[in-house]
Every structure is written in structure tokens, then in C-alpha cells.
Design an enzyme around this catalytic site. Structure first.
Site, short mmCIF file in Angstrom:
data_model
loop_
_atom_site.label_atom_id
_atom_site.label_comp_id
_atom_site.label_asym_id
_atom_site.label_seq_id
_atom_site.Cartn_x
_atom_site.Cartn_y
_atom_site.Cartn_z
N CYS A 96 26.86 32.59 79.21
CA CYS A 96 27.21 31.38 79.96
C CYS A 96 26.20 31.03 81.04
O CYS A 96 25.14 30.50 80.75
CB CYS A 96 28.63 31.52 80.53
SG CYS A 96 29.40 29.94 80.95
N ARG A 130 35.02 19.48 79.83
CA ARG A 130 34.81 20.90 79.56
C ARG A 130 35.11 21.22 78.10
O ARG A 130 36.00 20.63 77.48
CB ARG A 130 35.70 21.77 80.45
CG ARG A 130 35.47 21.61 81.93
CD ARG A 130 36.18 22.70 82.71
NE ARG A 130 35.50 23.98 82.55
CZ ARG A 130 34.43 24.37 83.26
NH1 ARG A 130 33.91 23.55 84.17
NH2 ARG A 130 33.89 25.55 83.07
N HIS A 194 32.71 34.20 76.24
CA HIS A 194 33.31 35.22 77.11
C HIS A 194 34.31 36.02 76.27
O HIS A 194 34.29 35.98 75.06
CB HIS A 194 34.05 34.55 78.28
CG HIS A 194 33.16 33.74 79.18
ND1 HIS A 194 32.31 34.30 80.11
CD2 HIS A 194 33.00 32.40 79.29
CE1 HIS A 194 31.68 33.33 80.76
NE2 HIS A 194 32.07 32.17 80.29
#
Length: 251
Positions: A96, A130, A194
Site C-alpha cells: 500500500c 476508495r 493487506h
């Protein structure tokens, strides 16, 4: 094992770049190394720390904007070293925020620009929307990779840069447009996944481990005993179940 061969692992900025439990990647690499008979030496490197004398593998996580601001000066002081290690084939996994900083630049929503260190031929543009949720991507080398993305930056790969994998859905992955996710340059892997990533994807963990051992010792030798191999098998079963559950849940 007293005669275990050491593998030196740098955990890059764990105090500030460890969102969504990315430090779990370090735990997985350490455990899988130990179960193959190696000594995992973990060097937690935070800004201002002394850089280790030897580095075989580097793991970096994601972070909020405040975390990136804390590390950025030190990060650029280490930029030439990181570029050199990447060029030399040191295996790295960047998640990320550090995936973005390993690229060329990040342009924020308001138009300001934060330069990266250019290890990965890619650039990132901030957006208002997002991309978030569990994600399955298809990788030629690792099969299906499963993780959790949560980012508003949209990353675009330069021509000739290989993605880590490809996604089926629109609005997901690197930028929501070209169905790519992550990037691979030499032995550097960048990704938005993640989760932590490696507990669910032992094939990637084993690639990093094998590459690190081969670079240092010329070959990778599994020196684990029957009990160690049984524990690895148990961990792989647990990973398969975690993958199944994550793949069945959009969020």
C-alpha cells in the site's frame, strides 16, 4: 537449531507503516524460515535507526498520511540504498503506502505531488472514491492471491511493468480501470493487499524466502524435520481456509 543459517530481514518502518496488521507478514516469514531450519534475524528499522550490516529480505507495510509524513525524510535518505538493493535482486514486499512510495510519484487530490524513489515504474493519483474490500486476483506465478484492499490512490503501471496479478471486477485493483493489481520489478513485489497478505498466501512468502536464501547461499535447502514439515502443512491448511472465507466475503 544452533547451526541454522541466518537470513537477515528488515521490517521497514514498523512503527508508522503497519496499518491493518501488515507486520503479520514479518511473523509469517520468520516462522516459515524457522520451520525450514533457518535462523530468521529480524531488524526493525525505523527513522533514525542504524541500517543493518547485512540485508537478505525487506518487508514494508502501509500507513496513513500521518505515518508517511513521519518517515518521508528518512525514506529519501535511504532511497539510493533501497534502489541499489532492489537492482541487485534483494527480495522485497511493499504494501500500500510503501508500494506507492516505491513508485515514481503520488499526486494528491488537491494537486500536490510527493515524489517516490522510482524502484517501480508506476505513478499514483489520489481520487475521492476508495477501493475497499476483500479481493481475489489471478497471478501467473502464485495462483490466486487473496487479500484486502483499502485505498483511494489509483496506481498506473508504466509500459513493460508487470502487475502482481489481474482482477476480474471493474473498480478494483491498482486503479479500477485496467484490471491490474500490484507490480513486480526484479524481485520486488508491490501490492495494495493487506490482510495481512502472507498468512493467506504462503506461495508468496515461500518465494521471498527461497529467493533470499538462494541469493545468500547459492541454494535453498529445506532442513526441517518431520515435526517442522507437519507444522508447515498445518499452517497451509489454515491459510487455505482463511482464503476460502475471505474470497466469499466482499467486505
Amino acid at each position: 537449531m544452533t547451526d541454522a543459517k541466518p537470513i537477515d530481514i528488515v521490517s521497514l518502518y514498523p512503527k508508522d507503516m503497519n496499518i491493518y496488521g501488515d507486520s503479520g507478514n514479518v511473523l509469517v516469514v520468520r516462522r516459515r524460515l524457522e520451520l525450514r531450519g533457518y535462523e530468521a534475524r529480524i531488524h526493525a528499522y525505523n527513522q533514525g535507526d542504524r541500517w543493518p550490516d547485512h540485508v537478505d529480505l525487506i518487508l514494508g507495510g502501509g500507513g496513513q498520511d500521518t505515518g508517511q509524513k513521519k518517515i518521508i525524510r528518512d525514506f529519501f535518505e535511504r532511497a539510493e540504498l533501497l534502489r541499489s538493493l532492489a537492482s541487485d535482486g534483494v527480495p522485497m514486499l511493499m504494501i500500500c503506502g510503501l508500494y506507492q512510495l516505491f513508485g515514481e510519484y503520488f499526486e494528491t487530490v488537491d494537486g500536490s505531488r510527493l515524489d517516490g524513489i522510482g524502484v517501480i515504474g508506476a505513478y499514483t493519483v489520489g481520487r475521492d472514491v476508495r477501493m475497499i474490500g476483500n479481493l481475489v486476483e489471478h497471478s501467473d506465478d502464485f495462483g490466486d492471491v487473496i487479500g484486502y484492499e483499502n485505498h483511494s490512490g489509483q496506481t498506473f503501471l508504466r509500459e513493460g511493468v508487470s502487475p502482481l496479478g489481474r482482477v476480474d471486477q471493474d473498480g478494483r485493483g491498482n486503479n479500477g480501470e485496467d484490471h491490474t493489481e500490484g507490480a513486480r520489478v526484479n524481485n520486488v513485489i508491490g501490492t495494495y493487499m493487506h490482510g495481512s497478505l502472507l498468512p493467506k498466501n504462503p506461495a508468496i512468502a515461500d518465494f521471498l524466502i527461497r529467493t533470499a536464501a538462494e541469493r545468500r547461499y547459492g541454494s535453498f535447502e529445506d532442513q526441517g524435520d518431520d515435526a517442522m514439515r507437519a507444522e508447515l502443512a498445518r499452517l497451509d491448511v489454515a491459510a487455505a481456509e482463511a482464503r476460502r472465507v475471505a474470497a466469499s466475503r466482499p467486505r
